[in-house]
Design a protein around this motif. Sequence first.
Motif, PDB file in Angstrom:
ATOM      1  N   SER A  14       0.833  -1.202   0.000  1.00  0.00           N
ATOM      2  CA  SER A  14       0.000   0.000   0.000  1.00  0.00           C
ATOM      3  C   SER A  14       0.866   1.250   0.000  1.00  0.00           C
ATOM      4  N   ARG A  15       1.909   1.225   0.812  1.00  0.00           N
ATOM      5  CA  ARG A  15       2.810   2.388   0.878  1.00  0.00           C
ATOM      6  C   ARG A  15       3.481   2.649  -0.465  1.00  0.00           C
ATOM      7  N   ILE A  16       3.983   1.602  -1.128  1.00  0.00           N
ATOM      8  CA  ILE A  16       4.639   1.759  -2.435  1.00  0.00           C
ATOM      9  C   ILE A  16       3.645   2.259  -3.472  1.00  0.00           C
ATOM     10  N   ALA A  17       2.443   1.671  -3.486  1.00  0.00           N
ATOM     11  CA  ALA A  17       1.426   2.073  -4.455  1.00  0.00           C
ATOM     12  C   ALA A  17       1.008   3.529  -4.261  1.00  0.00           C
ATOM     13  N   ALA A  18       1.110   4.018  -3.008  1.00  0.00           N
ATOM     14  CA  ALA A  18       0.754   5.401  -2.720  1.00  0.00           C
ATOM     15  C   ALA A  18       1.864   6.376  -3.091  1.00  0.00           C
ATOM     16  N   GLY A  19       3.018   5.863  -3.509  1.00  0.00           N
ATOM     17  CA  GLY A  19       4.094   6.717  -4.001  1.00  0.00           C
ATOM     18  C   GLY A  19       5.165   7.079  -3.000  1.00  0.00           C
ATOM     19  N   TYR A  20       5.193   6.385  -1.847  1.00  0.00           N
ATOM     20  CA  TYR A  20       6.224   6.658  -0.843  1.00  0.00           C
ATOM     21  C   TYR A  20       7.343   5.632  -0.991  1.00  0.00           C
ATOM     22  N   ARG A  21       8.537   6.110  -1.334  1.00  0.00           N
ATOM     23  CA  ARG A  21       9.648   5.228  -1.652  1.00  0.00           C
ATOM     24  C   ARG A  21      10.083   4.388  -0.467  1.00  0.00           C
ATOM     25  N   VAL A  89       9.026   0.780 -10.707  1.00  0.00           N
ATOM     26  CA  VAL A  89      10.263   1.551 -10.872  1.00  0.00           C
ATOM     27  C   VAL A  89      10.214   2.634  -9.799  1.00  0.00           C
ATOM     28  N   ILE A  90      11.035   2.502  -8.764  1.00  0.00           N
ATOM     29  CA  ILE A  90      10.889   3.350  -7.580  1.00  0.00           C
ATOM     30  C   ILE A  90      11.707   4.633  -7.651  1.00  0.00           C
ATOM     31  N   GLY A  91      12.510   4.816  -8.695  1.00  0.00           N
ATOM     32  CA  GLY A  91      13.288   6.036  -8.798  1.00  0.00           C
ATOM     33  C   GLY A  91      14.242   5.989  -9.969  1.00  0.00           C
ATOM     34  N   LYS A  92      14.976   7.068 -10.131  1.00  0.00           N
ATOM     35  CA  LYS A  92      15.970   7.162 -11.193  1.00  0.00           C
ATOM     36  C   LYS A  92      17.355   7.206 -10.570  1.00  0.00           C
ATOM     37  N   VAL A  93      18.322   6.599 -11.199  1.00  0.00           N
ATOM     38  CA  VAL A  93      19.680   6.584 -10.682  1.00  0.00           C
ATOM     39  C   VAL A  93      20.585   7.244 -11.713  1.00  0.00           C
ATOM     40  N   GLY A  94      21.425   8.197 -11.264  1.00  0.00           N
ATOM     41  CA  GLY A  94      22.251   8.951 -12.198  1.00  0.00           C
ATOM     42  C   GLY A  94      23.473   9.539 -11.544  1.00  0.00           C
ATOM     43  N   ALA A  95      23.852  10.752 -11.924  1.00  0.00           N
ATOM     44  CA  ALA A  95      25.078  11.356 -11.409  1.00  0.00           C
ATOM     45  C   ALA A  95      24.855  12.829 -11.128  1.00  0.00           C
ATOM     46  N   ASP A  96      25.657  13.364 -10.217  1.00  0.00           N
ATOM     47  CA  ASP A  96      25.609  14.793  -9.969  1.00  0.00           C
ATOM     48  C   ASP A  96      26.314  15.520 -11.113  1.00  0.00           C
ATOM     49  N   PRO A  97      26.344  16.870 -11.132  1.00  0.00           N
ATOM     50  CA  PRO A  97      26.944  17.596 -12.255  1.00  0.00           C
ATOM     51  C   PRO A  97      28.393  17.219 -12.548  1.00  0.00           C
ATOM     52  N   GLU A  98      29.151  16.778 -11.543  1.00  0.00           N
ATOM     53  CA  GLU A  98      30.540  16.379 -11.770  1.00  0.00           C
ATOM     54  C   GLU A  98      30.661  14.911 -12.149  1.00  0.00           C
ATOM     55  N   GLY A  99      29.556  14.219 -12.210  1.00  0.00           N
ATOM     56  CA  GLY A  99      29.589  12.796 -12.536  1.00  0.00           C
ATOM     57  C   GLY A  99      30.223  11.970 -11.440  1.00  0.00           C
ATOM     58  N   ALA A 100      30.215  12.484 -10.210  1.00  0.00           N
ATOM     59  CA  ALA A 100      30.948  11.814  -9.146  1.00  0.00           C
ATOM     60  C   ALA A 100      30.084  10.928  -8.264  1.00  0.00           C
ATOM     61  N   VAL A 101      28.842  11.326  -8.053  1.00  0.00           N
ATOM     62  CA  VAL A 101      28.019  10.626  -7.062  1.00  0.00           C
ATOM     63  C   VAL A 101      26.796  10.028  -7.733  1.00  0.00           C
ATOM     64  N   LEU A 102      26.609   8.732  -7.542  1.00  0.00           N
ATOM     65  CA  LEU A 102      25.404   8.074  -8.025  1.00  0.00           C
ATOM     66  C   LEU A 102      24.325   8.218  -6.970  1.00  0.00           C
ATOM     67  N   PHE A 103      23.096   8.423  -7.421  1.00  0.00           N
ATOM     68  CA  PHE A 103      22.025   8.636  -6.453  1.00  0.00           C
ATOM     69  C   PHE A 103      20.711   8.132  -7.007  1.00  0.00           C
ATOM     70  N   ALA A 104      19.741   7.956  -6.119  1.00  0.00           N
ATOM     71  CA  ALA A 104      18.376   7.616  -6.536  1.00  0.00           C
ATOM     72  C   ALA A 104      17.451   8.725  -6.085  1.00  0.00           C
ATOM     73  N   THR A 105      16.509   9.095  -6.924  1.00  0.00           N
ATOM     74  CA  THR A 105      15.553  10.128  -6.544  1.00  0.00           C
ATOM     75  C   THR A 105      14.629   9.584  -5.471  1.00  0.00           C
ATOM     76  N   GLY A 106      13.953  10.477  -4.781  1.00  0.00           N
ATOM     77  CA  GLY A 106      13.092  10.065  -3.688  1.00  0.00           C
ATOM     78  C   GLY A 106      11.696   9.659  -4.091  1.00  0.00           C
ATOM     79  N   ASP A 168      20.383   9.419   4.394  1.00  0.00           N
ATOM     80  CA  ASP A 168      19.197   9.301   3.529  1.00  0.00           C
ATOM     81  C   ASP A 168      19.512   9.252   2.035  1.00  0.00           C
ATOM     82  N   GLU A 169      20.720   8.915   1.673  1.00  0.00           N
ATOM     83  CA  GLU A 169      21.057   8.782   0.259  1.00  0.00           C
ATOM     84  C   GLU A 169      20.947   7.321  -0.163  1.00  0.00           C
ATOM     85  N   VAL A 170      20.359   7.085  -1.317  1.00  0.00           N
ATOM     86  CA  VAL A 170      20.338   5.755  -1.920  1.00  0.00           C
ATOM     87  C   VAL A 170      21.331   5.770  -3.072  1.00  0.00           C
ATOM     88  N   LEU A 171      22.323   4.887  -3.009  1.00  0.00           N
ATOM     89  CA  LEU A 171      23.450   4.912  -3.929  1.00  0.00           C
ATOM     90  C   LEU A 171      23.691   3.550  -4.562  1.00  0.00           C
TER      91      LEU A 171
END
Length: 221
Positions: A14-21, A89-106, A168-171
Amino acid sequence: MTPQHARAQRLRESRIAAGYRTGRDAALAFGWNLNTYASNENGNAPFSYSRAKAYAEAFGVRHEWLYEGESPTGSDVAEPRRDARFVPVIGKVGADPEGAVLFATGQGTGDLVPLPPGGTERAVALQVVGHSMPGLADNGGLIYFEDQRTPPTPDMLGQVVVVETDTDEVLVKRLLRGSRSKLYDLESVNGPTRRDCKLRWAAHITAIIPPHQARKILRPV
């Protein structure tokens, strides 16, 4: 599965379906005690019928279904459930402007993708954005993992895994031993290594889907 754990599983769905990661996101949004909610969702502590009503109202589901696993007597409307053949699909994973840190959106994208081989009801996916993971996952690809939220295990050392830090970072990082117990170094696929990080959980990557195939299997909802 015991009734208590089945109830906990319905709460998680229920929590996932409601959009809370994460459970933490939901607890903060509704002012619930973080530890209590986490214990209710992981099945370590049962929740009452009155608490089920509060959770159901927050997540937009019937409290009868959340607590008992069925619709109210006489109702011809069944509680909507996620198709077991698909995972969110619970989020997007990418890089910061320097391409240094991988992260997932909330927040999730709202899309569904097929359950990967060997996947369970806890399987989820991240969509890759950008070119920060050459040789691992390309822009537009998918990374699957089991969202079990358990501490790192020895077999994860040296592997690229999904982790959540105590900040609170997902990496997506390669997991290495830190300088002392319960601390870990996180090696980037393309960037500097983070030293002596505290982790809330870690999960093995169970499948990586290349972009051309990901485009075929994404199912908007």
